[in-house]
Design an enzyme around this catalytic site. Structure first.
Site, PDB file in Angstrom:
ATOM      1  N   ASP A   1      25.497 -56.989 -51.011  1.00 58.76           N
ATOM      2  CA  ASP A   1      26.897 -56.770 -51.405  1.00 58.76           C
ATOM      3  C   ASP A   1      27.055 -56.498 -52.901  1.00 58.76           C
ATOM      4  OD1 ASP A   1      29.834 -56.851 -50.851  1.00 58.76           O
ATOM      5  OD2 ASP A   1      29.697 -58.424 -52.348  1.00 58.76           O
TER       6      ASP A   1
ATOM      7  N   ASP B   1      35.946 -62.449 -50.752  1.00 55.06           N
ATOM      8  CA  ASP B   1      35.314 -61.636 -51.801  1.00 55.06           C
ATOM      9  C   ASP B   1      35.725 -62.135 -53.191  1.00 55.06           C
ATOM     10  OD1 ASP B   1      33.707 -59.783 -53.022  1.00 55.06           O
ATOM     11  OD2 ASP B   1      34.879 -58.034 -52.425  1.00 55.06           O
TER      12      ASP B   1
ATOM     13  N   GLY C   1      36.893 -56.491 -59.086  1.00 52.43           N
ATOM     14  CA  GLY C   1      36.913 -57.804 -58.435  1.00 52.43           C
ATOM     15  C   GLY C   1      38.095 -58.652 -58.823  1.00 52.43           C
TER      16      GLY C   1
END
Lengths: 449, 316
Positions: free
Chosen positions: A157, A310, A329
Site C-alpha cells: 500500500d 487509511d 493522506g
C-alpha cells in the site's frame, strides 16, 4: 500494584443498547464478556451508566499507517494506538510502508511488540508484498506469516503491485498460509504526477488528473487473476463508482474478493480541492458526488465489505505548502465512527448492526486476527466501544489524539462521540477521555504475564 | 482589489475598470517622462519560481513606471533552490516589508495558498501558476483586442460578440484558462481548437466551443485567432507524433493565414516557435498583435499594481 488492580477490574455496563436495538447490561471480567442481560449485579464492579449509549464490538481497522519505525515525526505506534482507542478501535492493522519496510519477520515482530507495549489496541502488522515495496521481487511472505506476528495480510500500500506476473505469484503464494493480498489499485503510468480526481474540476484547477480508470483497470485485472489462481484478494480504499461495479460483477461470478471504502471517500467530494487546501489531498483522491453515492450503495448491499480508515498522519510542514508539494493522506482513526455515522447511518442506508459488521466482524475475519470481531456475546473477548449517537460536536484539534493534525474534518460538525472503549477487558477510554499511558501499559504488561 | 489570483471570479465591471485604468497607463508610455509617482515608497517583490524573463521584466517595468521599489527574487541561486519552503520564503518577504508579491510558480494554486495562508499580508498577483491561470496575460490580451477593435474609443467597452479561436495546447495552458473566463465575461465567444490529447478530458462548465479541425475554424471567420506555444517535449509523452504533423494540422501556416479575413487579429503570448505553431508571415503581418501584446502587458500590469496598492484596501 497497578497491574494487579488492572487484572481484577470488573465492569458492569448498565443499560446499553446493542447494535440490534435491544437493551442490556454487560459484565466484563477477566478479559471477557461474562454476562449479558438486565438487572445484572454490580457487586465488586465499576459501574458505567450506558443509558443512551450504543455498545458496539471493538472496531477493527484493516488499514492504518502507524509510521513507526522510521517516521516517528508523523506518528508512533503509541500515539497511533491512542488515536485508535479514542476512535473506538480495539485493533488496527499497521501498513508496511515504514522504514525499514515491514518486509521481514524481524520488523513485523518489532511492530507487534511495540503495539503490545503500548497496550491500547491490538496492533496487527501487515507485511509488504515485495522487498522494500519496490515491486520487483517477493518479500519473505512465509517468514512473516510464521513469525510471532502471524502476518496474514500482505500489501505494498502506497504503491500498486502493478506487475501482473508478480501479482499473480503473490496471490498464489499466500494460499500456503491462508493469506490475502491487499492491493492498492493504481495503474502507475496512468497516474504519473496525478494530483486530484480527473474530471472537469481538475481541468479548471490545472491539476494533473488521477483518472478513475487507473483504479478500475487494476481491480478488473486483479479479480480475474484471483479467479484464475483461486486466491483471496482484498482491494484497498475503493474510490470510484466503476470500481464498485467491477467488484459487484466479480462477486456475482464467485470470485473471492473483498473490498474496503474509507470514511473520507464515503463523505467528502472533490469540490473541497477548490482553494488548494492540502488537507484534502489524499490518494486515491476525493471523487465526484456520484462516486460517493455508489460507494454508499455498495457498502449497503455488501459489495464493499468493510470500512477502513487509511489513517495517514503527516507532520505539519508536509501539508502547510503548495498543493503539488504536499503529501497525500488524512488522519482518520479519531473521526471514523462519526464520519461513517454521518455518511451512511444518518441517512438510513446502514444500521448499527451493519456498522458492527463492516467495522468489526468482517475486517477481523479478512485479516484473520485473533481475539477481535467476535461480537458482543458471553464468552467473547471484552473488546467493545460505547458510542453516544445523540452527541454532536464541531470537530477540532482537541479531538485528535495522534501526532497528525491533517484532518479534513476540522471545523466540520460531526455526529456522535465515543464514550468508552474496552480492550482485553480494561478501559482505554472512559468518559470520552483516554486513560493514561502508564495505566494502559501496566494492563498490557499484566496481560502478557 | 486585495489580490489578483484568477480571472474566473472577476466581474465584468471590475475587468472593464482595470482595462480602462490600463488605457490611462498606456498614455503614460507615450510621454517623454514615462513615470508616475503613484507607488513611491511601496515595495513590489517579483517572486519567480520558474524562469520567465519576459513576464518578470514586464512586471518590473510596470512597477518602476509607478515609482515602486522592485525586488527580484528568483528561485535559482536563492535559498529556494536549497529547499526552502514557500512558507518560509513568504515569511521572509513579509519581514522585509513587501507590499505586493508577484508570484510565478510551477504548482497550480500556489498564489491562492500564499494569499490565504496568513504567512504574508501583502497583496498577491498571480503571474502564472502551473496549468491554472495567468490573469495578467488574459487581461493584456483582452486589452489588445479591445484597442484593435475600438482604437481611441475603447474605454468602458467590453468584447461583446467578438469571436476568439484559441489554438494549441489547451490542456497545459494557463493562458487559455485565464482567457476563456475573462473573454467570456467581457462578452466574447471562445472556441478551442486542439488535438484531442491536448484538451482537458472533461470541459463541462467551460464556456467554450471545442473543435479538432483548424481549417474549419479558420473558415468560420473568427475575429481573433490566438496561437499558443507548443512545447516540443509534449511529443515525447505521446500527446502528438512529431512537430511536422502538429504543424500540418494545427499550425497557423501561410496558407491558413491567407484564408483569414484581412481584419482578423492574430495573437500569440510569446515566445513563438516560428514555423511550428505560427508562420513568420502570420507573426509579422499587419494583423499580428504580438509586439503590441508585449507593450500592453506593461500597461495592464501597471493597472493591476495600481489597483492593488493605492487607495483603500477592501479589508481595511
Amino acid at each position: 500494584m497497578s497491574s494487579e488492580r488492572a487484572a481484577s477490574t470488573r465492569y458492569l455496563i448498565r443499560g446499553a443498547t446493542l447494535p440490534d436495538g435491544t437493551g442490556t447490561d454487560l459484565v466484563l471480567a477477566d478479559g471477557r464478556i461474562t454476562e449479558l442481560g438486565s438487572g445484572l449485579s454490580s457487586a465488586g464492579a465499576s459501574v458505567i451508566d450506558a443509558a443512551g449509549l450504543i455498545a458496539l464490538p471493538g472496531l477493527v481497522d484493516l488499514h492504518t499507517h502507524l509510521r513507526e519505525p522510521g517516521f516517528e515525526q508523523s506518528e508512533t505506534i503509541l500515539t497511533g494506538s491512542r488515536a485508535a482507542a479514542i476512535g473506538g478501535f480495539t485493533s488496527v492493522f499497521a501498513m508496511a510502508n515504514t522504514s525499514p519496510v515491514q518486509d521481514t519477520a524481524g520488523v513485523v515482530e518489532q511492530v507487534l511488540a511495540l503495539g503490545e507495549r503500548a497496550g491500547y489496541v491490538t496492533v496487527q502488522p501487515i507485511g509488504a508484498v515485495t522487498v522494500g515495496l519496490a515491486g520487483e521481487r517477493l518479500a519473505e511472505l512465509g517468514a512473516m506469516a510464521a513469525s510471532r506476528a502471524r502476518v496474514r495480510v500482505f500489501s505494498d500500500d502506497g504503491f500498486c503491485v502493478s506487475d501482473p506476473l508478480l501479482m499473480r505469484r503473490a496471490l498464489e503464494y499466500v494460499k500456503a498460509f491462508d493469506g490475502v493480498v491487499a492491493q492498492h489499485a493504481q495503474e502507475p503510468r496512468l497516474t504519473e504526477k496525478a494530483q486530484m480526481n480527473e474530471g472537469a474540476l481538475s481541468g479548471e484547477l490545472g491539476l494533473t488528473g488521477w483518472p478513475a480508470v487507473a483504479e478500475e483497470s487494476i481491480i478488473a485485472r486483479d479479480v480475474l487473476l484471483a479467479e484464475h489462481v483461486g486466491s483471496r484478494l482484498h482491494v484497498c480504499h475503493v474510490s470510484t463508482a466503476g470500481s464498485v461495479d467491477v467488484i459487484r460483477w466479480a462477486k456475482a461470478r464467485g470470485i473471492n474478493v473483498t473490498a474496503e471504502a474509507t470514511p473520507h471517500h464515503l463523505l467528502l467530494t472533490e469540490d473541497l480541492v477548490v482553494g488548494y487546501d492540502a488537507r484534502f489531498k489524499v490518494n486515491p483522491p476525493l471523487r465526484r458526488r456520484e462516486d460517493v453515492e455508489a460507494l454508499r450503495a455498495g457498502l449497503a448491499d455488501g459489495t464493499i465489505d468493510i470500512v477502513a480508515t487509511d489513517h495517514a498522519p503527516h507532520p505539519v510542514e508536509s501539508k502547510d505548502c503548495e498543493w503539488d508539494a504536499a503529501a497525500n493522506g488524512m488522519v482518520g482513526l479519531e473521526s471514523a465512527l462519526s464520519v461513517v455515522h454521518a455518511a451512511v447511518v444518518a441517512g438510513g442506508q446502514l444500521d448499527w448492526s451493519d456498522i458492527a459488521r463492516v467495522l468489526s466482524a468482517t475486517p477481523a475475519r479478512i485479516g484473520r486476527v485473533n481475539g477481535q470481531g467476535q461480537g458482543l456475546v458471553v464468552g467473547a473477548p471484552a473488546e467493545l466501544t460505547l458510542y453516544d449517537p445523540s452527541a454532536s460536536r464541531v470537530f477540532d484539534r482537541e479531538d485528535l489524539a495522534g501526532k497528525g493534525v491533517n484532518s479534513p474534518y476540522l471545523t466540520m460538525t460531526l455526529p456522535g462521540r465515543v464514550h468508552a472503549t474496552f480492550h482485553r477487558g480494561y478501559a482505554t477510554v472512559l468518559d470520552g477521555m483516554l486513560r493514561p499511558i502508564a495505566e494502559i501499559a501496566a494492563h498490557g504488561e499484566n496481560d502478557r504475564g | 482589489m486585495r489580490h489578483l489570483l484568477s480571472t474566473k471570479d472577476m466581474s465584468r465591471d471590475d475587468a472593464i475598470t482595470l482595462l480602462d485604468i490600463a488605457e490611462d497607463m498606456a498614455d503614460v508610455a507615450d510621454r517623454e517622462v514615462k513615470k508616475l509617482p503613484t507607488l513611491r515608497g511601496k515595495t513590489v517583490v517579483n517572486l519567480f519560481f520558474e524562469d520567465s524573463t519576459r513576464t518578470r521584466i514586464s512586471f518590473e517595468a510596470a512597477a518602476k513606471r509607478l515609482s515602486a521599489d522592485v525586488i527580484n527574487f528568483s528561485a535559482k541561486g536563492s535559498s529556494v533552490s536549497k529547499g526552502e519552503s514557500l512558507k518560509d520564503t513568504a515569511q521572509t518577504l513579509a519581514a522585509m516589508g513587501a507590499d505586493a508579491v508577484v508570484i510565478r510558480h510551477p504548482a497550480s494554486g500556489a498564489p491562492h495558498v500564499l494569499a490565504e495562508s496568513g504567512w504574508i499580508d501583502a497583496g498577491i498577483i498571480n503571474a502564472g501558476d502551473g496549468m491554472h491561470e495567468h490573469p495578467t496575460q488574459a487581461l493584456l490580451d483582452a486589452f489588445t483586442i479591445r484597442r484593435r477593435l475600438h482604437q481611441g474609443g475603447a474605454r468602458g467597452k467590453g468584447l461583446d460578440g467578438v469571436t476568439v479561436t484559441i489554438v494549441g495546447d489547451i490542456l497545459h495552458s494557463r493562458v487559455a484558462r485565464s482567457n476563456v473566463w475573462l473573454l467570456t465575461t467581457l462578452g466574447a465567444h471562445v472556441t478551442f481548437v486542439a488535438p484531442p490529447t491536448l484538451l482537458p478530458m472533461d470541459l463541462t462548465g467551460w464556456p467554450a466551443e471545442v473543435g479538432f479541425d483548424l481549417d474549419a475554424a479558420i473558415d468560420s471567420g473568427p475575429d481573433v485567432v490566438m496561437m499558443l506555444r507548443i512545447q516540443l517535449e509534449r511529443m515525447n509523452a505521446a500527446f502528438f507524433p512529431n512537430s511536422r504533423e502538429y504543424s500540418r494540422r494545427w499550425g497557423l501556416d501561410d496558407e491558413r493565414f491567407a484564408r483569414l479575413a484581412p481584419t482578423s487579429i492574430v495573437m500569440h503570448p510569446g515566445p513563438m516557435n516560428r514555423g511550428l505553431e505560427i508562420s513568420s508571415a502570420a507573426a509579422d503581418s499587419a494583423g499580428s498583435t504580438v509586439r503590441e501584446q508585449v507593450a500592453n502587458g506593461v500597461s495592464v500590469r501597471m493597472a493591476a499594481l495600481y489597483l492593488l496598492l493605492s487607495g483603500d484596501r477592501e479589508d481595511s
